[in-house]
Design an enzyme around this catalytic site. Structure first.
Site, PDB file in Angstrom:
ATOM      1  N   TYR A 153      -3.167   3.071  -0.826  1.00 36.83           N
ATOM      2  CA  TYR A 153      -4.266   3.955  -1.221  1.00 36.83           C
ATOM      3  C   TYR A 153      -3.768   4.913  -2.301  1.00 36.83           C
ATOM      4  O   TYR A 153      -2.593   5.230  -2.380  1.00 36.83           O
ATOM      5  CB  TYR A 153      -4.905   4.682  -0.041  1.00 36.83           C
ATOM      6  CG  TYR A 153      -4.034   5.556   0.824  1.00 36.83           C
ATOM      7  CD1 TYR A 153      -3.550   6.784   0.378  1.00 36.83           C
ATOM      8  CD2 TYR A 153      -3.741   5.191   2.139  1.00 36.83           C
ATOM      9  CE1 TYR A 153      -2.797   7.607   1.192  1.00 36.83           C
ATOM     10  CE2 TYR A 153      -2.982   6.003   2.974  1.00 36.83           C
ATOM     11  CZ  TYR A 153      -2.519   7.208   2.487  1.00 36.83           C
ATOM     12  OH  TYR A 153      -1.759   8.018   3.300  1.00 36.83           O
ATOM     13  N   CYS A 154      -4.683   5.320  -3.169  1.00 40.99           N
ATOM     14  CA  CYS A 154      -4.382   6.171  -4.326  1.00 40.99           C
ATOM     15  C   CYS A 154      -3.167   5.647  -5.093  1.00 40.99           C
ATOM     16  O   CYS A 154      -2.170   6.345  -5.265  1.00 40.99           O
ATOM     17  CB  CYS A 154      -4.142   7.618  -3.876  1.00 40.99           C
ATOM     18  SG  CYS A 154      -4.270   8.822  -5.236  1.00 40.99           S
ATOM     19  N   PRO A 155      -3.227   4.383  -5.551  1.00 38.74           N
ATOM     20  CA  PRO A 155      -2.081   3.794  -6.237  1.00 38.74           C
ATOM     21  C   PRO A 155      -1.832   4.420  -7.607  1.00 38.74           C
ATOM     22  O   PRO A 155      -2.763   4.882  -8.265  1.00 38.74           O
ATOM     23  CB  PRO A 155      -2.480   2.321  -6.385  1.00 38.74           C
ATOM     24  CG  PRO A 155      -3.980   2.346  -6.428  1.00 38.74           C
ATOM     25  CD  PRO A 155      -4.390   3.469  -5.520  1.00 38.74           C
TER      26      PRO A 155
END
Length: 280
Positions: free
Chosen positions: A148-150
Site C-alpha cells: 500500500y502507498c507504493p
C-alpha cells in the site's frame, strides 16, 4: 562525508517524542504539528527537529483516494472495523496507523540552494539503516509492487516492505516523514487496505491507477528481524543514531512562539479535512 549524511549532521537536534502522548489525540494533530515545525524550523526560530508519533487505529487517505467511485462504502467498512478515517494534506495514498506503527518526522531548514527531494529521502533511509545496523540486514529503498502507498523509497528487507517515506515542504521547511511498521502483522494491515480498495473501486475503470495490494509483500520489523521490538526500543535506537550526528541532542516541546502557530495550522488542517469528508 556525503551530502546525504550532511542532512543528518546538524549542530543541534531537538527531539519531540509523542510516541506515547500521540495515542490519545486525533492524527490530524500530527499534520498540524509538522506544518508548524516546517514554519518554525524553516524560519530558523528553532533548530532542526526530529519528532516521533503514534496514533490509535486510523486510516490516512491521500487526495487520490477521495476520488474512488465507491469511497463512501470503503470508508464505512473501515469505520465498522473500528478505524477513524482522515485525509492528509500531502501526497501519497492510504496508509494504516495503529499502536504498532511508529512515525518519524525530520524537519529541516531549506538552505539557499534548497534540499533536493531525493536528498531528503536518502537522509531518512540512512537514518533507518543506522538505527538497525546491528542486525546486519540489507535495507533497500525501492518500490515494492503490491504494497500500500507504493513509492520509489519503500524500505524493505528481503523484498518485504516495512516502511514508506513522504515529504512535506512549507515556508522554507522540509518535513521528511516515515511510517515504520514496528510490530504486529504487516500482512494484516495490507489486507485491510486491500479490502478498502476492493470495496471503494470494485471493477470500475478509473483515470488513476490504484495499487493492487498483495498483502504478503508487507511485514513489520519485528517479523523481519525475528525480534519483538517495542516502541521504546526503536526510540532508543533513534536517539543513539542522532546522538552520533550532532554536537547537541536535547528533548523539547513547542516553545512560546510555536504554540500560536500550531493553533492556526491545526485549525486549518481540521477544517480542510472536514470539508473534504463532507464532500464525499
Amino acid at each position: 562525508m556525503s551530502e546525504t549524511l550532511d542532512l543528518l549532521c546538524q549542530e543541534q537536534w531537538r527531539v519531540i517524542d509523542q510516541s506515547v502522548t500521540g495515542i490519545h489525540v486525533n492524527a490530524l494533530y500530527s499534520f498540524g504539528m509538522d506544518d508548524t515545525l516546517c514554519t518554525s524550523v524553516g524560519s530558523k526560530l528553532v533548530p532542526p527537529t526530529a519528532r516521533s508519533w503514534v496514533h490509535r487505529d486510523t486510516i490516512v487517505l491521500g487526495i487520490q483516494d477521495t476520488k474512488l467511485p465507491f469511497l463512501r462504502e470503503g470508508i464505512k467498512n473501515l469505520e465498522k472495523k473500528g478505524y477513524q478515517v482522515i485525509v492528509r494534506n500531502s501526497g501519497g495514498l492510504a496508509v494504516v496507523l495503529d499502536e504498532g506503527v511508529l512515525n518519524l518526522s525530520l524537519i529541516l531548514p531549506e538552505n539557499e540552494r534548497g534540499i533536493d527531494i531525493n536528498r531528503g529521502y536518502d537522509a531518512m533511509w540512512k537514518l533507518i539503516k543506522l538505527m538497525f545496523s546491528d542486525f546486519h540486514k540489507e535495507i533497500e529503498a525501492k518500490e515494492i509492487v503490491g504494497s500500500y502507498c507504493p513509492g520509489s523509497y519503500d524500505l524493505s528487507i528481503n523484498g518485504k516492505k516495512f516502511a514508506g517515506i513522504s515529504q512535506r515542504r512549507l515556508r522554507k521547511g522540509v518535513a521528511v516523514q516515515i511510517y515504520l511498521c514496528v510490530n504486529g502483522s504487516g500482512e494484516k494491515r495490507a489486507g485491510l487496505i486491500k479490502e478498502f480498495y476492493d470495496i471503494g473501486k470494485k471493477e470500475v475503470s478509473t483515470k488513476f491507477d490504484y495499487p493492487i495490494i498483495k498483502p504478503g509483500v508487507m511485514a513489520s520489523l519485528s517479523e523481519l528481524l525475528h525480534t519483538e521490538l517495542m516502541m521504546q526500543d526503536v526510540m532508543l535506537r533513534l536517539l543513539q543514531a542522532l546522538q552520533k550526528q550532532t554536537n547537541y541532542l536535547f528533548a523539547g516541546q513547542l516553545n512560546e512562539e510555536e504554540l500560536p502557530l500550531f493553533e492556526a495550522y491545526y485549525q486549518r488542517v481540521v477544517e480542510r479535512n472536514e470539508k473534504v469528508l463532507e464532500a464525499i
